[in-house]
Design a protein around this motif. Structure first.
Motif, PDB file in Angstrom:
ATOM      1  N   TYR A  68      -5.408   3.289  -2.816  1.00  0.00           N
ATOM      2  CA  TYR A  68      -4.032   3.576  -2.388  1.00  0.00           C
ATOM      3  C   TYR A  68      -3.840   5.089  -2.215  1.00  0.00           C
ATOM      4  O   TYR A  68      -3.377   5.562  -1.172  1.00  0.00           O
ATOM      5  CB  TYR A  68      -3.037   3.016  -3.408  1.00  0.00           C
ATOM      6  CG  TYR A  68      -1.590   3.330  -3.087  1.00  0.00           C
ATOM      7  CD1 TYR A  68      -0.952   2.744  -1.990  1.00  0.00           C
ATOM      8  CD2 TYR A  68      -0.855   4.222  -3.871  1.00  0.00           C
ATOM      9  CE1 TYR A  68       0.376   3.033  -1.684  1.00  0.00           C
ATOM     10  CE2 TYR A  68       0.472   4.510  -3.578  1.00  0.00           C
ATOM     11  CZ  TYR A  68       1.079   3.914  -2.480  1.00  0.00           C
ATOM     12  OH  TYR A  68       2.402   4.206  -2.177  1.00  0.00           O
ATOM     13  N   ASN A  69      -4.232   5.848  -3.252  1.00  0.00           N
ATOM     14  CA  ASN A  69      -4.073   7.306  -3.183  1.00  0.00           C
ATOM     15  C   ASN A  69      -4.953   7.902  -2.084  1.00  0.00           C
ATOM     16  O   ASN A  69      -4.563   8.854  -1.402  1.00  0.00           O
ATOM     17  CB  ASN A  69      -4.393   7.957  -4.534  1.00  0.00           C
ATOM     18  CG  ASN A  69      -3.327   7.608  -5.577  1.00  0.00           C
ATOM     19  OD1 ASN A  69      -2.196   7.308  -5.222  1.00  0.00           O
ATOM     20  ND2 ASN A  69      -3.696   7.608  -6.842  1.00  0.00           N
ATOM     21  N   GLY A  70      -6.153   7.319  -1.908  1.00  0.00           N
ATOM     22  CA  GLY A  70      -7.056   7.791  -0.849  1.00  0.00           C
ATOM     23  C   GLY A  70      -6.449   7.564   0.525  1.00  0.00           C
ATOM     24  O   GLY A  70      -6.504   8.438   1.402  1.00  0.00           O
ATOM     25  N   ALA A  83      -7.694   5.938   6.790  1.00  0.00           N
ATOM     26  CA  ALA A  83      -6.537   5.531   5.980  1.00  0.00           C
ATOM     27  C   ALA A  83      -6.294   4.028   6.102  1.00  0.00           C
ATOM     28  O   ALA A  83      -6.037   3.334   5.116  1.00  0.00           O
ATOM     29  CB  ALA A  83      -5.299   6.300   6.421  1.00  0.00           C
ATOM     30  N   ALA A  84      -6.400   3.497   7.338  1.00  0.00           N
ATOM     31  CA  ALA A  84      -6.172   2.061   7.551  1.00  0.00           C
ATOM     32  C   ALA A  84      -7.253   1.243   6.847  1.00  0.00           C
ATOM     33  O   ALA A  84      -6.974   0.190   6.253  1.00  0.00           O
ATOM     34  CB  ALA A  84      -6.161   1.749   9.045  1.00  0.00           C
ATOM     35  N   ASP A  85      -8.488   1.736   6.867  1.00  0.00           N
ATOM     36  CA  ASP A  85      -9.592   1.032   6.208  1.00  0.00           C
ATOM     37  C   ASP A  85      -9.344   0.939   4.697  1.00  0.00           C
ATOM     38  O   ASP A  85      -9.497  -0.125   4.089  1.00  0.00           O
ATOM     39  CB  ASP A  85     -10.912   1.756   6.488  1.00  0.00           C
ATOM     40  CG  ASP A  85     -12.094   1.028   5.858  1.00  0.00           C
ATOM     41  OD1 ASP A  85     -12.295  -0.166   6.179  1.00  0.00           O
ATOM     42  OD2 ASP A  85     -12.791   1.631   5.016  1.00  0.00           O
ATOM     43  N   VAL A  90      -7.111  -1.958  -0.360  1.00  0.00           N
ATOM     44  CA  VAL A  90      -6.039  -2.214  -1.345  1.00  0.00           C
ATOM     45  C   VAL A  90      -5.712  -3.712  -1.340  1.00  0.00           C
ATOM     46  O   VAL A  90      -5.600  -4.357  -2.387  1.00  0.00           O
ATOM     47  CB  VAL A  90      -4.767  -1.384  -1.026  1.00  0.00           C
ATOM     48  CG1 VAL A  90      -3.594  -1.821  -1.905  1.00  0.00           C
ATOM     49  CG2 VAL A  90      -5.031   0.110  -1.203  1.00  0.00           C
ATOM     50  N   LEU A  91      -5.589  -4.277  -0.128  1.00  0.00           N
ATOM     51  CA  LEU A  91      -5.293  -5.714  -0.016  1.00  0.00           C
ATOM     52  C   LEU A  91      -6.438  -6.555  -0.568  1.00  0.00           C
ATOM     53  O   LEU A  91      -6.217  -7.587  -1.204  1.00  0.00           O
ATOM     54  CB  LEU A  91      -5.030  -6.097   1.445  1.00  0.00           C
ATOM     55  CG  LEU A  91      -3.702  -5.625   2.029  1.00  0.00           C
ATOM     56  CD1 LEU A  91      -3.621  -5.983   3.501  1.00  0.00           C
ATOM     57  CD2 LEU A  91      -2.525  -6.235   1.283  1.00  0.00           C
TER      58      LEU A  91
END
Length: 328
Positions: A68-70, A83-85, A90-91
């Motif tokens: 998440y932070n990344g 960021a999308a990856d 996270v999901l």
């Protein structure tokens, strides 16, 4: 002795969790330095390596926090793909760790969504997967709170039609009304002010959300600058909706039937209104589903399948994913 043992167990858990947190912070510090130097590719690969390491060790909370932070870090440097990856990872943690759905997590997911490029295919994939996770991977349409957060983000982006879709699946009739007032004022014709709210009320009722249907109507008619205070209203369609909401509370079929007959001139303004009313008749007034389609041939069959007629309704059935009640 037992209580002392329990206390020492709790203490050791606290220490180990603090140690893990410290470990994550140290790792994050190194990764942040890489990103700040512009070594995006290396940093991204390192995040992925750590993700799989944490997952194999069962450190789900750490994996989720790190990804998440990344993702937020990459978003801040406009590294959309990386960021999308990480957002997708996270999901993945949420799906594999059977994490409980909580407001805080839904807010994190909505935050990631809000920072994704508005036109990216990754955003579409992310939102569909997030909604699926939020209802336990079931065929339901997603958690109302997540829909509400997504609706607000899309509203800020002035993507009114998408925002409207998510408001319909939330329980926020008031937010939906305020968005519709803005939508109508900025994109609609003066002659359509009543149609914006009529469609929303009918669709909320088709989704069996009577409370939001009432709230969206009362808030919209009160706040819209072009609508004079009522009831009764100047626009016949608004009077029809007002009477319909009263009839739904009363549940009397004769009242519903007379209403629909009396207001046919207004209801003909949109060919979908009578389709919605057929469904509302089934849900609230015990009207049996139509045996023969109102339109012949393929179109009739399509409409019947979309509106759910001909299916048994056990009072809990959700409309199908591609139902027109979800569309503009």
């Amino acid at each position: 002795v037992a209580s002392r043992a329990t206390m020492s167990e709790q203490e050791s858990l606290r220490c180990s969790s603090a140690r893990n947190r410290g470990g994550v912070q140290r790792v994050e510090g190194k990764l942040r330095a890489s990103v700040e130097k512009g070594d995006y590719y290396e940093a991204h690969q390192m995040y992925r390596t750590l993700f799989f390491r944490y997952m194999s060790q069962g450190k789900h909370a750490e994996a989720r926090e790190l990804m998440y932070n990344g993702a937020l870090l990459f978003f801040s440097y406009n590294q959309q793909n990386s960021a999308a990856d990480l957002s997708m990872l996270v999901l993945e943690v949420l799906e594999k760790s059977e994490t409980k759905v909580e407001d805080e997590i839904l807010e994190c997911l909505a935050n990631l969504f809000s920072q994704m490029d508005q036109n990216s295919p990754e955003r579409v994939a992310f939102v569909s997967r997030a909604l699926k996770w939020s209802t336990g991977g079931s065929g339901k349409l997603g958690h109302p709170k997540l829909h509400q957060l997504l609706a607000v983000t899309l509203w800020k982006e002035q993507n009114y039609s998408e925002s409207r879709y998510h408001f319909l699946h939330s329980s926020d009739g008031e937010g939906c009304a305020h968005m519709l007032v803005e939508y109508s004022a900025s994109r609609g014709f003066c002659s359509e002010v009543d149609m914006f709210v009529a469609q929303a009320v009918l669709q909320f009722l088709c989704l069996k959300n009577k409370n939001s249907a009432s709230v969206v109507f009362s808030t919209y008619t009160e706040k819209h600058p072009s609508i004079e205070r009522g009831p009764p209203f100047v626009q016949p369609l608004l009077n029809f909706i007002w009477f319909l909401l009263l009839a739904v509370d009363g549940g009397k079929l004769t009242v519903f039937t007379v209403l629909c007959e009396q207001y046919q001139p207004s209801l003909k303004r949109d060919p979908m209104y009578n389709e919605y009313l057929d469904r509302i008749g089934q849900l609230f007034f015990g009207v049996p589903p139509k045996q023969s389609p109102s339109y012949g041939g393929l179109l009739g069959n399509l409409l019947n399948s979309l509106m759910g007629s001909g299916e048994e309704d056990d009072g809990t059935e959700e409309p199908p994913e591609d139902s027109p009640i979800e569309l503009d």
